[in-house]
Enzyme design. Structure first.
Site, PDB file in Angstrom:
ATOM      1  N   ASN A 163       1.354   3.199  -2.580  1.00  0.00           N
ATOM      2  CA  ASN A 163       0.586   4.200  -3.338  1.00  0.00           C
ATOM      3  C   ASN A 163      -0.610   4.703  -2.535  1.00  0.00           C
ATOM      4  O   ASN A 163      -0.956   5.882  -2.623  1.00  0.00           O
ATOM      5  CB  ASN A 163       0.130   3.632  -4.687  1.00  0.00           C
ATOM      6  N   ASN A 177      -6.104   3.365 -12.754  1.00  0.00           N
ATOM      7  CA  ASN A 177      -5.068   2.413 -12.343  1.00  0.00           C
ATOM      8  C   ASN A 177      -3.700   3.063 -12.480  1.00  0.00           C
ATOM      9  O   ASN A 177      -3.487   3.891 -13.371  1.00  0.00           O
ATOM     10  CB  ASN A 177      -5.150   1.171 -13.240  1.00  0.00           C
ATOM     11  N   HIS A 228       0.161   2.073 -13.318  1.00  0.00           N
ATOM     12  CA  HIS A 228       0.952   0.980 -13.883  1.00  0.00           C
ATOM     13  C   HIS A 228       2.419   1.394 -13.919  1.00  0.00           C
ATOM     14  O   HIS A 228       2.734   2.508 -14.321  1.00  0.00           O
ATOM     15  CB  HIS A 228       0.462   0.649 -15.299  1.00  0.00           C
ATOM     16  N   GLY A 273       0.785  -1.233   0.000  1.00  0.00           N
ATOM     17  CA  GLY A 273       0.000   0.000   0.000  1.00  0.00           C
ATOM     18  C   GLY A 273       0.812   1.276   0.000  1.00  0.00           C
ATOM     19  O   GLY A 273       0.389   2.284   0.575  1.00  0.00           O
TER      20      GLY A 273
END
Length: 199
Positions: free
Chosen positions: A14, A108, A110, A12
Site C-alpha cells: 500500500n 487506515n 482495512h 509495504g
C-alpha cells in the site's frame, strides 16, 4: 502541500501504491515526509529508502515499557510534522495520546467492507480466512478515520471485490489489494489533499 507519514509493518504494497500515485499525479499536492515501521526487517523500509523517503523503525520491543514506546512513537511523529498519518498495514495499537494529538488526521486501510470482518483480531490473512469460512460472495476494502475503537472510525471510501469458489485466503488477499486497497487508499489521500488545498 499535504505532508503524510505512512506507518507499516510488512511488505509495504500500500505504501508503494501511494508512492506510485504521487509519481503518476493521481495523488496531488502530497509529500511523504516519513515511513515508520515497528518491524526492522519490513520490506516497506527498503521501499521508502529506494524512493528517498526517511524511514524509521520504532518497535514496542525496543522499549522497556509500553508507555515509553507510546512516547517515542508520538515524538517521532511530531518531528515528521504530518498533516495526515496513513496506517497501511500497521499492526500496532495506536496509542491514545497519538489519536488525541492527531484527531481526524489518521486514516487506515482495512481489507474488508466494514462493519463486516473487522475489529479486534481481524487483520491480514485472518480477514480473508473468515470471509471464505462464512461463504460471503462480496468482500472488499475500506478506508476510514481512526478513533479510539478498532475499525470504528468514520468511513471515507469503500470498494467491493467479488469472492470466487476456488479462492484461497492468499488469492483473495491479492485480489482485494489489487482491485480495492491500491485504488481507494490513493483516492482517499488525494481527496484529503484537495480539501486541504481549498482551506
Amino acid at each position: 502541500m499535504l505532508n503524510i507519514v505512512v506507518c507499516v509493518s510488512g511488505g509495504g504494497t500500500n505504501l508503494q501504491a501511494i508512492i506510485d500515485g504521487i509519481d503518476a499525479g493521481r495523488i496531488t499536492n502530497t509529500k511523504i515526509t516519513g515511513v515508520i515501521s515497528n518491524n526492522a526487517s519490513a520490506y516497506a523500509l527498503e521501499r521508502a529508502k529506494k524512493n528517498g523517503i526517511p524511514a524509521f523503525c520504532i518497535s514496542p520491543k525496543d522499549f522497556q515499557k509500553r508507555e515509553e514506546f507510546n512516547e517515542g512513537f508520538l515524538n517521532k511523529l511530531k518531528q515528521l510534522n504530518p498533516d495526515l498519518i496513513v496506517l497501511a498495514g500497521f499492526l500496532v495499537i495506536i496509542p491514545r495520546q497519538v489519536i488525541e494529538t492527531y484527531k481526524d488526521r489518521i486514516i487506515n486501510i482495512h481489507p474488508s467492507l466494514i462493519p463486516s470482518f473487522c475489529g479486534t483480531g481481524f487483520y491480514g490473512l485472518k480477514v480473508h480466512e473468515e470471509v471464505l469460512k462464512r461463504g460471503v460472495k462480496i468482500t472488499g476494502a475500506t478506508v476510514h478515520y481512526v478513533d479510539e475503537g478498532t475499525d470504528t472510525g468514520r468511513i471515507i471510501k469503500q470498494k467491493a471485490v467479488e469472492v470466487f469458489p476456488q479462492d484461497t485466503p492468499e488469492i483473495l488477499q491479492k485480489r482485494v489489494m489489487e482491485q480495492a486497497e491500491w485504488i481507494i487508499l490513493p483516492q482517499a489521500i488525494n481527496e484529503i489533499a484537495i480539501k486541504k488545498g481549498m482551506m
